[in-house]
Motif scaffolding. Structure first.
Motif, PDB file in Angstrom:
ATOM      1  N   ALA A 207       1.126 -39.111   8.861  1.00  0.00           N
ATOM      2  CA  ALA A 207       2.051 -38.015   9.169  1.00  0.00           C
ATOM      3  C   ALA A 207       2.840 -37.791   7.681  1.00  0.00           C
ATOM      4  O   ALA A 207       2.955 -36.617   7.320  1.00  0.00           O
ATOM      5  CB  ALA A 207       3.122 -38.536  10.058  1.00  0.00           C
TER       6      ALA A 207
ATOM      7  N   ASN B 254       2.434 -35.038  13.387  1.00  0.00           N
ATOM      8  CA  ASN B 254       2.384 -36.351  13.399  1.00  0.00           C
ATOM      9  C   ASN B 254       1.033 -36.694  14.198  1.00  0.00           C
ATOM     10  O   ASN B 254       1.243 -37.027  15.498  1.00  0.00           O
ATOM     11  CB  ASN B 254       3.456 -37.167  14.049  1.00  0.00           C
ATOM     12  CG  ASN B 254       3.271 -38.801  13.995  1.00  0.00           C
ATOM     13  OD1 ASN B 254       2.364 -39.170  13.587  1.00  0.00           O
ATOM     14  ND2 ASN B 254       4.347 -39.277  14.767  1.00  0.00           N
TER      15      ASN B 254
ATOM     16  N   ASP C  31       1.884 -38.227  18.306  1.00  0.00           N
ATOM     17  CA  ASP C  31       2.328 -37.317  19.093  1.00  0.00           C
ATOM     18  C   ASP C  31       1.365 -37.115  20.219  1.00  0.00           C
ATOM     19  O   ASP C  31       0.126 -36.969  19.866  1.00  0.00           O
ATOM     20  CB  ASP C  31       2.515 -35.651  18.144  1.00  0.00           C
ATOM     21  CG  ASP C  31       3.093 -34.890  19.248  1.00  0.00           C
ATOM     22  OD1 ASP C  31       3.154 -35.046  20.540  1.00  0.00           O
ATOM     23  OD2 ASP C  31       3.519 -33.533  18.632  1.00  0.00           O
TER      24      ASP C  31
END
Length: 291
Positions: A128, A148, A152
Motif C-alpha cells: 500500500a 490497500n 482491503d
C-alpha cells in the motif's frame, strides 16, 4: 486387437510402476481420508467414532462456505482469464512472428519460478505504501485510485486472482501452441482456397480442431484452482478476515493448526467430491458444445 492381446503382458508390466505409485499416493490416501472423516482424532489420543458429525459441522460452518466462494472466484478467474489470454497469444505466436521463441520463453517463465518467490514479489508490488502499482498511479496523477490491495477485503481476492492468472497463462500458452502446430498446413491452404481466412479461419477451422485441447485446459484450470494454496498462503495467509481463504487453506488450518484430523479429512473429501462434480459438469457442457 490380436496385436494388443499378444502385447498385453509387456504393456501391463510397463504400466505397473505408474499404477503402483498412483495407488499408493492417490487411492490409498483417499480411502484413509474416508476412514478419518468418520472419527474425532487429534493425532495423539485415541480415535472416537462420530459418524457424519464432521460433515454436518463442515456444512454448518460459514467460514467453509466463504472459502468455497473464494475458490469459485479463483476458478472463474482462471478459466475465463488464463484460457482466453493463453489462446489469444498462442494464435499470435503460431503465425511465426519475429522473436516468437523469445516470447514463448518469457511467457512460460512464471510457471517454473518458485511460487513463494512470485508471492513475495507480487506482495511487494501490491504494498500500500511503496508498492509498484500505487506508485505508478501516483506518477500518472491517479493517486485517488491507490488502494490497500491485499489489506482491503474488496480488493484482496481480485489482487490474488490477477497473480494466479499471470503465473499460469504460460502453461496453457505452451499447450495451445503445441496443439496449433499439429494442425497440418494443408488444412490452412484448403480453407483459404474456400475463402476462409483470418478470423473466419480461426473460428470455423482452428478452434474446432483444437477443441479437445481446450477442454483439457479447462479441466486443468478447474483442478488447479481448487488446489490453490501456497500462493495465497504466502501473500495473505487467507486474510483479511478470511477474505482470501480457500478450501485448501481452511483444511490445512483445521487439520494441522487445530489438530482436528477427522474434521480436516471431512473437508478434504468435500473438496474431492466438489472437484469431481465441477470437472464432470464442465466436461459434459464442453463436449456438447459445437463451434
Amino acid at each position: 486387437m490380436h496385436l494388443l492381446s499378444q502385447k498385453k503382458w509387456p504393456i501391463l508390466i510397463g504400466l505397473a510402476p505408474a499404477i503402483i505409485v498412483y495407488f499408493l499416493f492417490a487411492i490409498i490416501p483417499i480411502v484413509i481420508s474416508f476412514y478419518y472423516s468418520l472419527m474425532d482424532w487429534d493425532g495423539f489420543t485415541k480415535m472416537t467414532f462420530v459418524g457424519l458429525a464432521n460433515f454436518k459441522e463442515v456444512f454448518n460452518d460459514p467460514i467453509f462456505w466463504q472459502s468455497l466462494k473464494n475458490n469459485l472466484y479463483v476458478l472463474a478467474a482462471s478459466v475465463f482469464g488464463q484460457v482466453p489470454i493463453a489462446l489469444f497469444f498462442a494464435l499470435l505466436l503460431n503465425r511465426k512472428l519475429k522473436g516468437g521463441k523469445f516470447f514463448r520463453t518469457v511467457g512460460f517463465m512464471p510457471v517454473v519460478i518458485s511460487t513463494v518467490v512470485i508471492s513475495l514479489v507480487w506482495g511487494m508490488m501490491y504494498n500500500a505504501r511503496i508498492g509498484l502499482f500505487n506508485q505508478f498511479l501516483k506518477i500518472i496523477g491517479l493517486e485517488q485510485w491507490a488502494q490497500n490491495w491485499l489489506g482491503d477485503p474488496k480488493w484482496a481476492m481480485v489482487s490474488v486472482s490477477i497473480t494466479i492468472i499471470w503465473q499460469f497463462v504460460g502453461l496453457y500458452l505452451i499447450i495451445f501452441l503445441a496443439a496449433l502446430q499439429n494442425i497440418p498446413q494443408e488444412i490452412y491452404d484448403a480453407s483459404e482456397i474456400d475463402g476462409a481466412s483470418g478470423l473466419k479461419q480461426t473460428i470455423y477451422i482452428v478452434l474446432p480442431m483444437i477443441w479437445d485441447t481446450i477442454i483439457v485446459a479447462v479441466i486443468l484450470c478447474i483442478s488447479g484452482s481448487l488446489r490453490t494454496f501456497d500462493l495465497i498462503y504466502v501473500m495473505t495467509s487467507g486474510g483479511p478476515g478470511h477474505a482470501t481463504e480457500v478450501m485448501a487453506m481452511y483444511m490445512f488450518d483445521k487439520t494441522f493448526s487445530s489438530t482436528r484430523y477427522g474434521y480436516g479429512s471431512a473437508i478434504s473429501l468435500c473438496i474431492f467430491f466438489f472437484s469431481l462434480a465441477l470437472i464432470y459438469i464442465s466436461n459434459l457442457i464442453l463436449r456438447r458444445k459445437t463451434v
